[in-house]
Write a protein that holds these residues in place. Structure first.
Motif, mmCIF file in Angstrom:
data_model
loop_
_atom_site.group_PDB
_atom_site.id
_atom_site.type_symbol
_atom_site.label_atom_id
_atom_site.label_comp_id
_atom_site.label_asym_id
_atom_site.label_seq_id
_atom_site.Cartn_x
_atom_site.Cartn_y
_atom_site.Cartn_z
ATOM 1 N N ILE A 239 0.807 -1.230 0.000
ATOM 2 C CA ILE A 239 0.000 0.000 0.000
ATOM 3 C C ILE A 239 0.837 1.277 0.000
ATOM 4 C CG2 ILE A 239 -1.942 -1.147 1.123
ATOM 5 C CD1 ILE A 239 -1.131 0.351 3.717
ATOM 6 N N SER A 240 2.153 1.139 0.026
ATOM 7 C CA SER A 240 2.992 2.341 0.065
ATOM 8 C C SER A 240 2.816 3.203 -1.181
ATOM 9 C CB SER A 240 4.466 1.962 0.222
ATOM 10 O OG SER A 240 4.908 1.202 -0.887
ATOM 11 N N SER A 241 2.374 2.580 -2.268
ATOM 12 C CA SER A 241 2.188 3.332 -3.513
ATOM 13 C C SER A 241 0.793 3.951 -3.614
ATOM 14 C CB SER A 241 2.423 2.408 -4.713
ATOM 15 O OG SER A 241 1.514 1.321 -4.686
ATOM 16 N N PHE A 242 -0.083 3.666 -2.634
ATOM 17 C CA PHE A 242 -1.442 4.206 -2.653
ATOM 18 C C PHE A 242 -1.424 5.693 -2.297
ATOM 19 C CE2 PHE A 242 -4.129 0.125 -1.810
ATOM 20 C CZ PHE A 242 -3.468 -0.512 -2.844
ATOM 21 N N SER A 243 -2.514 6.368 -2.612
ATOM 22 C CA SER A 243 -2.640 7.771 -2.216
ATOM 23 C C SER A 243 -2.649 7.856 -0.691
ATOM 24 C CB SER A 243 -3.930 8.370 -2.781
ATOM 25 O OG SER A 243 -5.060 7.738 -2.213
ATOM 26 N N THR A 244 -2.238 8.998 -0.174
ATOM 27 C CA THR A 244 -2.064 9.153 1.277
ATOM 28 C C THR A 244 -3.328 8.813 2.062
ATOM 29 O OG1 THR A 244 -0.422 10.885 0.893
ATOM 30 C CG2 THR A 244 -1.377 10.759 3.099
ATOM 31 N N GLY A 245 -4.474 9.308 1.598
ATOM 32 C CA GLY A 245 -5.727 9.070 2.319
ATOM 33 C C GLY A 245 -6.068 7.597 2.432
ATOM 34 N N ILE A 246 -5.928 6.878 1.334
ATOM 35 C CA ILE A 246 -6.242 5.444 1.330
ATOM 36 C C ILE A 246 -5.198 4.675 2.138
ATOM 37 C CG2 ILE A 246 -6.487 3.389 -0.115
ATOM 38 C CD1 ILE A 246 -7.507 5.201 -2.353
ATOM 39 N N LYS A 247 -3.934 4.992 1.895
ATOM 40 C CA LYS A 247 -2.836 4.291 2.580
ATOM 41 C C LYS A 247 -2.947 4.436 4.096
ATOM 42 C CE LYS A 247 1.175 6.258 2.436
ATOM 43 N NZ LYS A 247 2.457 6.780 1.908
ATOM 44 N N ASP A 248 -3.166 5.660 4.561
ATOM 45 C CA ASP A 248 -3.236 5.903 6.006
ATOM 46 C C ASP A 248 -4.433 5.201 6.638
ATOM 47 O OD1 ASP A 248 -0.988 7.421 5.726
ATOM 48 O OD2 ASP A 248 -1.992 9.364 5.902
ATOM 49 N N SER A 249 -5.531 5.147 5.910
ATOM 50 C CA SER A 249 -6.736 4.491 6.439
ATOM 51 C C SER A 249 -6.538 2.981 6.555
ATOM 52 C CB SER A 249 -7.941 4.778 5.534
ATOM 53 O OG SER A 249 -8.248 6.150 5.524
ATOM 54 N N ILE A 250 -5.931 2.389 5.532
ATOM 55 C CA ILE A 250 -5.719 0.936 5.533
ATOM 56 C C ILE A 250 -4.675 0.540 6.572
ATOM 57 C CG2 ILE A 250 -4.856 -1.017 4.162
ATOM 58 C CD1 ILE A 250 -6.099 0.344 1.694
ATOM 59 N N ALA A 251 -3.651 1.370 6.730
ATOM 60 C CA ALA A 251 -2.551 1.056 7.652
ATOM 61 C C ALA A 251 -3.026 0.922 9.100
ATOM 62 C CB ALA A 251 -1.473 2.123 7.551
ATOM 63 N N LEU A 252 -4.158 1.520 9.415
ATOM 64 C CA LEU A 252 -4.695 1.463 10.780
ATOM 65 C C LEU A 252 -5.460 0.171 11.055
ATOM 66 C CD1 LEU A 252 -6.107 5.116 11.006
ATOM 67 C CD2 LEU A 252 -4.039 4.247 12.119
ATOM 68 N N LEU A 253 -5.731 -0.589 10.003
ATOM 69 C CA LEU A 253 -6.615 -1.748 10.139
ATOM 70 C C LEU A 253 -5.886 -3.038 10.472
ATOM 71 C CD1 LEU A 253 -8.909 -1.164 7.013
ATOM 72 C CD2 LEU A 253 -9.299 -0.387 9.359
#
Length: 321
Positions: A239-253
């Motif tokens: 997910i490091s290549s994802f946009s910041t909003g998506i990446k940050d949301s997924i990283a919390l899960l």
């Protein structure tokens, strides 16, 4: 008596041919409609037919039509789909024509070898492959055709742009530093998603998820994405290549959790974490080849798209849809 017989025969023959002519006038339009496909675009003399266009849009159109979107949103989505499919068909036509210029060919033997390779990698029998294709709305022949297009495009890219791509050590190191977190953990996420244009509808889907309804079931019911029929399955991603909003949301899960509704360029989305794969960290030397290949593919894609745009500018393209 003989003369009278001849006169009658002449009259009969005359009316027979008159009848044929009259029948011909009445039947020809239908016959033509059945035998001649409508042309929806012409690209430097190469035609794109309505049948080709409909075949490409059919699967995606069905997903939109059975979605929970309003009629207005469905129309907007279908209009956008039609535009993108037409652009894709024009691109395919241009690449086919360029392939002919370079004398690039793909044989049936090469296509079969590519299909067999896919079966080997995926551990699929012929029957299992065809069943999987059927679920995607594809016939085996259509799949072979798509493989042929991929091979053709790959070879065309080699001729047209690959020789112009150069990746430097500095570029590789910079990419490694940008993605330091990724290479420290090697973490990857198996994701599903729900995509919708209508905010109220995706809120409705989110409400059902909050009430413990199955994500795959909700994705099939609500999502307008092409992967909706697969329960929204996207596959495994770094997910490091994802946009910041998506990446940050997924990283919390954690595994089995899903995001809130996220507004993206494609529409409103909810992402679900099927699994998190933990990998070992990589040093620069260990990651170097991987980064180089990634950068190489990115540049090849960019240069190919630029090359295609230049072809379009020079081409005579007429859209008749």
């Amino acid at each position: 008596m003989k003369k009278t017989g001849k006169v009658k025969m002449k009259k009969t023959t005359k009316w027979f041919f008159v009848s044929l002519i009259l029948m011909g006038w009445s039947l020809c339009p239908n016959l033509l409609a059945e035998t001649i496909d409508r042309i929806v675009a012409v690209v430097d003399g190469d035609i794109i037919t309505l049948t080709q266009f409909n075949k490409e849009t059919e699967r995606y159109r069905k997903s939109i039509e059975i979605s929970e979107n309003s009629d207005e949103n469905k129309k907007a989505l279908i209009d956008d789909l039609n535009k993108k499919i037409m652009e894709s068909l024009v691109d395919q036509s241009l690449t086919r024509q360029e392939a002919r210029k370079y004398n690039i060919e793909v044989t049936d033997t090469e296509i079969t070898a590519a299909v067999e390779n896919v079966k080997r990698i995926k551990s699929l029998s012929q029957e299992a492959l065809e069943k999987a294709l059927e679920q995607e709305g594809l016939t085996f022949q259509e799949y072979r055709d798509s493989i042929k297009k991929q091979i053709l495009q790959s070879r065309l890219i080699h001729y047209a742009v690959k020789s112009k791509v150069v990746i430097t050590e500095a570029e590789i190191r910079k990419q490694y530093e940008i993605n330091a977190e990724k290479y420290a953990t090697g973490q990857k996420y198996h994701l599903k998603n729900i995509l919708m244009k209508d905010k109220s509808k995706i809120d409705e889907a989110k409400f059902k998820l909050d009430n413990k309804e199955d994500f795959s079931k909700i994705a099939k019911q609500y999502s307008i994405a092409p992967n909706a029929s697969d329960g929204g399955d996207l596959g495994v991603f770094d997910i490091s290549s994802f946009s910041t909003g998506i990446k940050d949301s997924i990283a919390l899960l954690k595994k089995g959790e899903y995001t809130d509704v996220i507004q993206t360029a494609q529409g409103f989305q909810i992402f679900y974490v099927v699994d998190i794969e933990q990998g070992n960290g990589k040093t620069f030397e260990q990651a170097k080849d991987e980064i180089q290949e990634s950068l190489y593919q990115e540049q090849v894609k960019e240069k190919f798209e630029t090359w295609l745009k230049s072809l379009k500018k020079k081409a005579h393209i007429k859209i008749l849809l």
